[in-house]
Design a protein around this motif. Structure first.
Motif, PDB file in Angstrom:
ATOM      1  N   ASP A   1      49.247  67.169  72.575  1.00 37.59           N
ATOM      2  CA  ASP A   1      49.879  67.925  71.487  1.00 37.59           C
ATOM      3  C   ASP A   1      51.336  68.256  71.855  1.00 37.59           C
ATOM      4  O   ASP A   1      51.847  69.345  71.587  1.00 37.59           O
ATOM      5  CB  ASP A   1      49.097  69.208  71.164  1.00 37.59           C
TER       6      ASP A   1
ATOM      7  N   HIS B   1      52.396  65.597  61.899  1.00 36.22           N
ATOM      8  CA  HIS B   1      51.678  66.336  60.854  1.00 36.22           C
ATOM      9  C   HIS B   1      51.948  65.708  59.481  1.00 36.22           C
ATOM     10  O   HIS B   1      53.107  65.639  59.040  1.00 36.22           O
ATOM     11  CB  HIS B   1      52.161  67.790  60.783  1.00 36.22           C
TER      12      HIS B   1
ATOM     13  N   HIS C   1      47.899  62.381  71.257  1.00 40.73           N
ATOM     14  CA  HIS C   1      48.281  63.483  70.370  1.00 40.73           C
ATOM     15  C   HIS C   1      49.692  63.955  70.716  1.00 40.73           C
ATOM     16  O   HIS C   1      49.901  64.658  71.703  1.00 40.73           O
ATOM     17  CB  HIS C   1      47.266  64.623  70.508  1.00 40.73           C
TER      18      HIS C   1
ATOM     19  N   HIS D   1      41.480  69.382  68.258  1.00 48.09           N
ATOM     20  CA  HIS D   1      41.348  70.623  69.044  1.00 48.09           C
ATOM     21  C   HIS D   1      40.287  71.614  68.500  1.00 48.09           C
ATOM     22  O   HIS D   1      40.631  72.703  68.027  1.00 48.09           O
ATOM     23  CB  HIS D   1      42.692  71.334  69.210  1.00 48.09           C
TER      24      HIS D   1
ATOM     25  N   HIS E   1      42.575  70.941  61.550  1.00 43.67           N
ATOM     26  CA  HIS E   1      43.419  69.761  61.733  1.00 43.67           C
ATOM     27  C   HIS E   1      42.554  68.537  61.997  1.00 43.67           C
ATOM     28  O   HIS E   1      41.594  68.595  62.764  1.00 43.67           O
ATOM     29  CB  HIS E   1      44.412  69.977  62.876  1.00 43.67           C
TER      30      HIS E   1
ATOM     31  N   GLU F   1      48.173  63.468  62.069  1.00 43.72           N
ATOM     32  CA  GLU F   1      47.387  64.716  62.120  1.00 43.72           C
ATOM     33  C   GLU F   1      47.506  65.408  60.763  1.00 43.72           C
ATOM     34  O   GLU F   1      48.574  65.896  60.397  1.00 43.72           O
ATOM     35  CB  GLU F   1      47.902  65.650  63.223  1.00 43.72           C
TER      36      GLU F   1
HETATM   37 FE    FE Z   1      47.047  70.621  65.425  1.00 42.66          FE
END
Ligand code: FE
Ligand code: AMP
Ligand code: ZN
Ligand code: FE
Length: 280
Positions: free
Chosen positions: A245, A41, A9, A193, A77, A66
């Motif tokens: 992330d 994203h 991620h 998450h 997400h 994502e």
């Molecule tokens: Fe996210």
């Protein structure tokens, strides 16, 4: 690092990170990671460059993304992994997200104008010039630059976060549709998450959706919390994934490799990808 760690991620400047795809892969190699998935994203735009670079470096890169989805007004997400990068469904879906973001950004700028804060579309285009998915983080950066707020956190807390005066939900794209698109592209859909989902009824509903996996390793989760997701994954026969992330200097508290998965899970996903890529 002497054991197999793969970070599944992370973000590049193709969405709202600060590193280029090449810088990110180089950093992963420097840190001793054994595998990576870039999960920008709502775009797979990093992959045209990233795959070439990863191949040159003989570094295993797993396709990822994502997606932003919405469930009864809550933002959810969804990570997609090991899908075909040639998929028309994914391509069109990303184009839809691009349009959704364009409309939503205009609305957010309108809300800000009504609050007496002026940001021109051109300024937003400039700050997000490398990004294919300009959004609230870029608007937040402009608010900091203009001295309206001191930090990105304050920008979200005062203006841009859910329920704040400049917030705009934009067009809602459903969780079901998102999972369907990932599946059509022969990929695996993973709930990102889950600990960040605030409403327990939304989390409960997510656990009934046809996901293939859940992200149970994430920075700052305690061993007990991670264990909870691991148990749940086992019970549902879902893949347990994890990642940092990482967003570069935009979210400096999330270091690349701060959360990871081991060899078995990475190979499961990577083998799936190699199989579907050779048959498509
Ligand atoms: Fe996210
Ligand atoms: P968007 O995709 O345009 O809705 O923006 C959402 C992104 O903004 C998230 O993925 C985070 O990277 C970032 N974000 C959300 N909340 C905050 C916050 N409180 N402070 C800083 N960044 C945030
Ligand atoms: Zn982000
Ligand atoms: Fe992310």
């Amino acid at each position: 690092m002497d054991t197999f760690h793969a970070d599944l991620h992370c973000h590049t400047y193709i969405s709202d990170g600060s590193d280029s795809p090449e810088e990110l892969i180089r950093l992963a190699i420097e840190k001793g990671l054994s595998g990576l998935s870039i999960t920008d994203h709502d775009t797979v735009g990093a992959y045209s460059r990233a795959l070439t670079f990863a191949e040159q470096q003989s570094f295993p890169l797993l396709p990822g993304v994502e997606f932003s989805a919405s469930f009864r007004g809550d933002s959810v997400h969804i990570l997609g992994y090991a899908f075909s990068l040639k998929s028309e469904e994914i391509k069109q879906f990303c184009e839809g997200h691009f349009e959704r973001r364009r409309h939503r950004n205009s609305k957010i700028l309108e809300h800000l104008k009504q609050l007496g804060i002026s940001i021109e579309e051109e300024e937003l285009e400039n700050i997000g010039q490398m990004s294919e998915t300009v959004g609230r983080p870029h608007i937040a950066m402009l608010l900091v630059q203009k001295g309206v707020v001191k930090s990105l956190k304050e920008a979200f807390g005062t203006f841009l976060g859910e329920g704040k005066p400049a917030y705009d939900p934009g067009e809602a794209i459903s969780v079901e549709k998102t999972i369907e698109v990932i599946h059509k592209a022969k990929g695996k859909a993973v709930l990102a998450h889950p600990h960040l989902i605030k409403r327990s009824s939304t989390l409960k509903a997510m656990l009934e959706m046809p996901f293939d996996g859940i992200e149970g390793h994430y920075p700052r989760l305690t061993p007990i919390q991670q264990n909870r997701w691991a148990e749940l994954a086992k019970e549902k026969k879902w893949i347990l994934t994890g990642g940092s992330d990482y967003h570069g200097n935009i979210k400096p508290q999330n270091n690349l490799g701060a959360a990871w998965i081991g060899k078995e899970t990475f190979e499961l996903l990577y083998t799936h990808y190699v199989q579907i890529a050779s048959s498509s």
